[in-house]
Design an enzyme around this catalytic site. Structure first.
Site, mmCIF file in Angstrom:
data_model
loop_
_atom_site.group_PDB
_atom_site.id
_atom_site.type_symbol
_atom_site.label_atom_id
_atom_site.label_comp_id
_atom_site.label_asym_id
_atom_site.label_seq_id
_atom_site.Cartn_x
_atom_site.Cartn_y
_atom_site.Cartn_z
ATOM 1 N N ASN A 260 0.806 -1.225 0.000
ATOM 2 C CA ASN A 260 0.000 0.000 0.000
ATOM 3 C C ASN A 260 0.836 1.271 0.000
ATOM 4 O OD1 ASN A 260 -2.470 1.752 0.776
ATOM 5 N ND2 ASN A 260 -1.069 2.038 2.506
ATOM 6 N N TYR B 116 2.968 9.742 -11.001
ATOM 7 C CA TYR B 116 2.123 8.887 -10.171
ATOM 8 C C TYR B 116 1.292 7.932 -11.028
ATOM 9 C CZ TYR B 116 -1.658 7.653 -6.918
ATOM 10 O OH TYR B 116 -2.586 6.979 -6.151
ATOM 11 N N LYS C 62 1.454 3.853 -11.159
ATOM 12 C CA LYS C 62 0.318 3.020 -10.786
ATOM 13 C C LYS C 62 -0.115 2.111 -11.941
ATOM 14 C CE LYS C 62 -0.299 4.245 -6.496
ATOM 15 N NZ LYS C 62 -0.056 3.271 -5.398
#
Length: 252
Positions: free
Chosen positions: A93, A156, A160
């Site tokens: 996470n 980002y 991802k």
């Protein structure tokens, strides 16, 4: 329900927010032990660990800088040793989400985000797979931005998107060892002060989401618990989108 009866889990970035929600849901759903990782937010991680214990599971706080490959491997070894020589579930996470335009972004800026969000996932997964001798489950926390990037999030979103494909690749290679690897892609998750700091964005999200609300950390925790449970024993290499239906909204 005790979907995770007896499991030993490691949740990275569990000092608060989504990670804390995952750790708490694991404890509530029967996990025997949850290792709570943090980088700097020790007080918040200790609070999560205390709440995990209140829910009936053992807990420990483990610190590590996950941009460092050796630290990733050390973290997983510490979790396994603390768990009595076993690790059933890893939830990757930990990550960062800075806002920065591509114009003026340096390679160092890029690497800082990619290392925190992607390289850490690679290293922790590799370390866990070496020690999950009886099989297990690995879940990466990705994002709906993997397919729907926002301005200022190029580093980002790219990281991802790679996290989603890493899960699929790892599922292919680690499946013969009995290790399932999946990803969860959250939408906008509520946190303290978000509505005050970004009222227009929260309003737009609520209007766009068919379910009419922001996500909660426990929503992501439930998705991770499902993927770690026997109910998902034949699910691997998949991305579970948890966004209140926003991705179903047409953009044209």
């Amino acid at each position: 329900m005790r979907l995770l009866e007896g499991q030993v889990a490691l949740v990275t970035g569990a000092g608060g927010g989504i990670g804390g929600g995952i750790a708490l849901r694991f404890a509530a759903l029967g996990a025997a032990a949850v290792a709570v990782h943090c980088r700097t937010s020790v007080a918040a991680a200790e609070d999560v660990a205390a709440r995990v214990r209140e829910a009936g599971a053992r807990a420990v706080v483990l610190r590590a800088e996950l941009r460092d490959e050796d630290a990733c491997h050390r973290l997983v070894r510490e979790a396994v040793e603390w768990g009595g020589g076993r690790l059933d579930t890893l939830v990757n996470n930990a990550g960062v989400q800075p806002v920065q335009a591509l114009a003026g972004m340096t390679a160092e800026d890029w690497r800082a985000v990619v290392d925190a969000n992607l390289t850490s996932v690679f290293a922790c997964t590799q370390a866990a797979a070496q020690l999950m001798t009886g099989g297990g489950s690995v879940t990466h926390i990705a994002s709906i931005e993997a397919g729907h990037p926002a301005a200022g999030h190029a580093h980002y979103s790219a990281a991802k998107a790679a996290v989603v494909l890493h899960a699929r690749s790892a599922a292919l290679e680690y499946g013969p060892l009995g290790i399932r690897v999946n990803s969860v892609s959250p939408g906008l998750i509520d946190r303290e002060g978000l509505a005050a700091a970004w009222p227009e964005g929260v309003r737009r999200w609520q209007e766009a989401a068919p379910l009419g609300r922001l996500g909660r950390p426990e929503d992501i925790g439930d998705a991770c618990a499902f993927l770690a449970s026997p109910l998902a024993s034949w699910i691997s290499g998949q991305d579970l989108v948890v966004d209140g239906g926003v991705s179903a909204r047409p953009t044209w």
